[in-house]
Design a protein around this motif. Structure first.
Motif, PDB file in Angstrom:
ATOM      1  N   ALA A 163       0.812  -1.226  -0.017  1.00 17.60           N
ATOM      2  CA  ALA A 163       0.036   0.101  -0.073  1.00 17.60           C
ATOM      3  C   ALA A 163       1.023   1.149   0.014  1.00 17.60           C
ATOM      4  O   ALA A 163       0.754   2.099  -0.813  1.00 17.60           O
ATOM      5  CB  ALA A 163      -0.894   0.159   1.080  1.00 17.60           C
ATOM      6  N   LEU A 164       1.984   1.118   0.698  1.00 19.29           N
ATOM      7  CA  LEU A 164       2.827   2.501   0.847  1.00 19.29           C
ATOM      8  C   LEU A 164       3.568   2.429  -0.625  1.00 19.29           C
ATOM      9  O   LEU A 164       3.875   3.736  -0.810  1.00 19.29           O
ATOM     10  CB  LEU A 164       3.670   2.252   2.156  1.00 19.29           C
ATOM     11  N   PHE A 165       3.982   1.462  -0.990  1.00 18.52           N
ATOM     12  CA  PHE A 165       4.631   1.655  -2.370  1.00 18.52           C
ATOM     13  C   PHE A 165       4.032   1.870  -3.387  1.00 18.52           C
ATOM     14  O   PHE A 165       4.279   2.714  -4.201  1.00 18.52           O
ATOM     15  CB  PHE A 165       5.188   0.204  -2.552  1.00 18.52           C
ATOM     16  N   TRP A 166       2.657   1.527  -3.263  1.00 17.23           N
ATOM     17  CA  TRP A 166       1.730   1.976  -4.523  1.00 17.23           C
ATOM     18  C   TRP A 166       1.549   3.614  -4.515  1.00 17.23           C
ATOM     19  O   TRP A 166       1.553   3.978  -5.522  1.00 17.23           O
ATOM     20  CB  TRP A 166       0.289   1.244  -4.203  1.00 17.23           C
ATOM     21  N   ARG A 167       1.496   4.239  -3.214  1.00 12.20           N
ATOM     22  CA  ARG A 167       1.394   5.665  -3.257  1.00 12.20           C
ATOM     23  C   ARG A 167       2.626   6.229  -3.735  1.00 12.20           C
ATOM     24  O   ARG A 167       2.533   7.437  -4.101  1.00 12.20           O
ATOM     25  CB  ARG A 167       1.284   6.011  -1.711  1.00 12.20           C
ATOM     26  N   VAL A 168       3.891   5.725  -3.849  1.00 17.73           N
ATOM     27  CA  VAL A 168       5.061   6.035  -4.074  1.00 17.73           C
ATOM     28  C   VAL A 168       5.187   5.803  -5.679  1.00 17.73           C
ATOM     29  O   VAL A 168       5.485   6.648  -6.414  1.00 17.73           O
ATOM     30  CB  VAL A 168       6.158   5.744  -3.381  1.00 17.73           C
ATOM     31  N   ARG A 169       5.319   4.577  -6.110  1.00 18.32           N
ATOM     32  CA  ARG A 169       5.401   4.052  -7.478  1.00 18.32           C
ATOM     33  C   ARG A 169       4.509   2.834  -7.704  1.00 18.32           C
ATOM     34  O   ARG A 169       4.832   1.857  -6.921  1.00 18.32           O
ATOM     35  CB  ARG A 169       6.739   3.565  -7.817  1.00 18.32           C
ATOM     36  N   LYS A 170       3.542   2.820  -8.318  1.00 18.84           N
ATOM     37  CA  LYS A 170       2.566   1.744  -8.431  1.00 18.84           C
ATOM     38  C   LYS A 170       3.158   0.725  -9.056  1.00 18.84           C
ATOM     39  O   LYS A 170       2.898  -0.650  -8.345  1.00 18.84           O
ATOM     40  CB  LYS A 170       1.338   2.250  -9.353  1.00 18.84           C
ATOM     41  N   LEU A 171       4.200   0.597 -10.038  1.00 17.26           N
ATOM     42  CA  LEU A 171       5.222  -0.475 -10.488  1.00 17.26           C
ATOM     43  C   LEU A 171       5.567  -1.204  -9.290  1.00 17.26           C
ATOM     44  O   LEU A 171       5.731  -2.332  -9.233  1.00 17.26           O
ATOM     45  CB  LEU A 171       6.132  -0.135 -11.617  1.00 17.26           C
ATOM     46  N   ALA A 172       6.085  -0.512  -8.280  1.00 15.77           N
ATOM     47  CA  ALA A 172       6.979  -1.224  -7.268  1.00 15.77           C
ATOM     48  C   ALA A 172       5.800  -1.944  -6.477  1.00 15.77           C
ATOM     49  O   ALA A 172       6.172  -3.113  -5.982  1.00 15.77           O
ATOM     50  CB  ALA A 172       7.291   0.375  -6.338  1.00 15.77           C
ATOM     51  N   ALA A 173       4.702  -1.597  -6.317  1.00 17.79           N
ATOM     52  CA  ALA A 173       3.919  -2.598  -5.538  1.00 17.79           C
ATOM     53  C   ALA A 173       3.515  -3.585  -6.354  1.00 17.79           C
ATOM     54  O   ALA A 173       3.349  -4.717  -5.795  1.00 17.79           O
ATOM     55  CB  ALA A 173       2.474  -1.739  -5.354  1.00 17.79           C
ATOM     56  N   VAL A 174       3.414  -3.566  -7.678  1.00 17.18           N
ATOM     57  CA  VAL A 174       2.754  -4.374  -8.507  1.00 17.18           C
ATOM     58  C   VAL A 174       3.902  -5.738  -8.652  1.00 17.18           C
ATOM     59  O   VAL A 174       3.768  -6.861  -8.596  1.00 17.18           O
ATOM     60  CB  VAL A 174       2.333  -4.074 -10.033  1.00 17.18           C
ATOM     61  N   LEU A 175       5.352  -5.140  -8.714  1.00 16.19           N
ATOM     62  CA  LEU A 175       6.390  -6.316  -8.692  1.00 16.19           C
ATOM     63  C   LEU A 175       6.298  -6.997  -7.380  1.00 16.19           C
ATOM     64  O   LEU A 175       6.871  -8.031  -7.387  1.00 16.19           O
ATOM     65  CB  LEU A 175       7.597  -5.327  -8.703  1.00 16.19           C
ATOM     66  N   LEU A 176       5.568  -6.835  -6.394  1.00 18.11           N
ATOM     67  CA  LEU A 176       5.534  -7.466  -5.018  1.00 18.11           C
ATOM     68  C   LEU A 176       4.220  -8.531  -4.949  1.00 18.11           C
ATOM     69  O   LEU A 176       4.383  -9.505  -4.132  1.00 18.11           O
ATOM     70  CB  LEU A 176       5.486  -6.463  -4.187  1.00 18.11           C
ATOM     71  N   ILE A 177       3.599  -8.518  -6.333  1.00 13.63           N
ATOM     72  CA  ILE A 177       2.309  -9.543  -6.182  1.00 13.63           C
ATOM     73  C   ILE A 177       3.103 -10.818  -6.101  1.00 13.63           C
ATOM     74  O   ILE A 177       2.400 -11.815  -5.158  1.00 13.63           O
ATOM     75  CB  ILE A 177       1.398  -9.047  -7.130  1.00 13.63           C
ATOM     76  N   PRO A 178       3.814 -11.173  -7.158  1.00 14.34           N
ATOM     77  CA  PRO A 178       4.414 -12.627  -7.045  1.00 14.34           C
ATOM     78  C   PRO A 178       4.933 -12.949  -5.629  1.00 14.34           C
ATOM     79  O   PRO A 178       4.753 -14.243  -5.144  1.00 14.34           O
ATOM     80  CB  PRO A 178       5.291 -12.734  -7.858  1.00 14.34           C
ATOM     81  N   TYR A 179       5.611 -12.282  -4.954  1.00 16.56           N
ATOM     82  CA  TYR A 179       6.195 -12.346  -3.680  1.00 16.56           C
ATOM     83  C   TYR A 179       4.762 -12.588  -2.714  1.00 16.56           C
ATOM     84  O   TYR A 179       4.950 -13.394  -1.887  1.00 16.56           O
ATOM     85  CB  TYR A 179       6.966 -11.206  -3.280  1.00 16.56           C
ATOM     86  N   LEU A 180       3.892 -11.903  -2.563  1.00 12.93           N
ATOM     87  CA  LEU A 180       2.662 -11.926  -1.846  1.00 12.93           C
ATOM     88  C   LEU A 180       2.173 -13.377  -2.029  1.00 12.93           C
ATOM     89  O   LEU A 180       1.543 -13.813  -1.109  1.00 12.93           O
ATOM     90  CB  LEU A 180       1.738 -10.569  -1.950  1.00 12.93           C
ATOM     91  N   ALA A 181       2.035 -13.545  -3.364  1.00 10.01           N
ATOM     92  CA  ALA A 181       1.514 -14.980  -3.417  1.00 10.01           C
ATOM     93  C   ALA A 181       2.151 -16.221  -2.967  1.00 10.01           C
ATOM     94  O   ALA A 181       1.889 -17.032  -2.444  1.00 10.01           O
ATOM     95  CB  ALA A 181       1.223 -15.299  -5.088  1.00 10.01           C
TER      96      ALA A 181
END
Length: 182
Positions: free
Chosen positions: A131-149
């Motif tokens: 959520a915090l990365f999304w506010r700074v750089r959306k791509l940074a949050a998206v790159l973490l989706i596989p990690y979350l999975a």
């Protein structure tokens, strides 16, 4: 004094951060694995869940994930002046310490339930990081989706280990206590 950076300067800043953070994340992940290993007699004696993948996949998946994590953090770190950048990086640092401690808790201390609680904290803190990365750089949050999975899968796997091996939680299946006198 506020200055806007050119695209080239921003790209150079990201590359510098990536060249530092990607190897750092991979190295720290590798080193955390040194504090606990699946090659112990304790782990080999555990009953494995049906969803337990071949052990070789863990190294492959974690290497890819640590590269993606490093790139994600580099995107945020290179966002000089972005609102929330410092908070995002601080929360990520706490989260990453939790991540790196899991191998020791599960394999080293042989605490299956402790590792499960730790994974819940890892998942929750990762959601905050995203959520915090999304506010700074959306791509940074998206790159973490596989990690979350993957950490969600790891949580389910850890839970199944606990269900199949309740007597192994804590390292001694027979409940014996080893005392050491100094």
């Amino acid at each position: 004094m506020n200055m806007l950076a050119s695209r080239g300067q921003l790209r150079a800043s990201f590359l510098r951060w990536a060249l530092f953070l990607v190897p750092l994340c991979v190295l720290l992940g590798f080193l955390s694995g040194m504090f606990g290993s699946p090659n112990t007699a304790w782990f080999q004696g555990l009953e494995k869940p049906g969803i337990y993948p071949e052990p070789r996949w863990f190294g492959i998946v974690w290497t890819i994930l640590y590269v993606m994590i490093g790139l994600s953090v580099a995107l945020v770190a290179s966002a000089w002046g972005a609102r929330g950048r410092t908070a995002a990086l601080s929360v990520f640092a706490v989260h990453f310490v939790l991540n790196l401690s899991w191998s020791y808790v599960f394999f080293g201390a042989q605490q299956i339930s402790g590792a499960l609680y730790l994974l819940v904290a890892i998942v929750l803190s990762l959601l905050v990081v995203m959520a915090l990365f999304w506010r700074v750089r959306k791509l940074a949050a998206v790159l973490l989706i596989p990690y979350l999975a993957w950490v969600c899968f790891a949580t389910a796997l850890n839970y199944q280990f606990l269900q199949l091996n309740p007597d192994a939680d804590g390292g001694n299946a027979d409940g014996a206590v080893e005392r050491v006198r100094i």
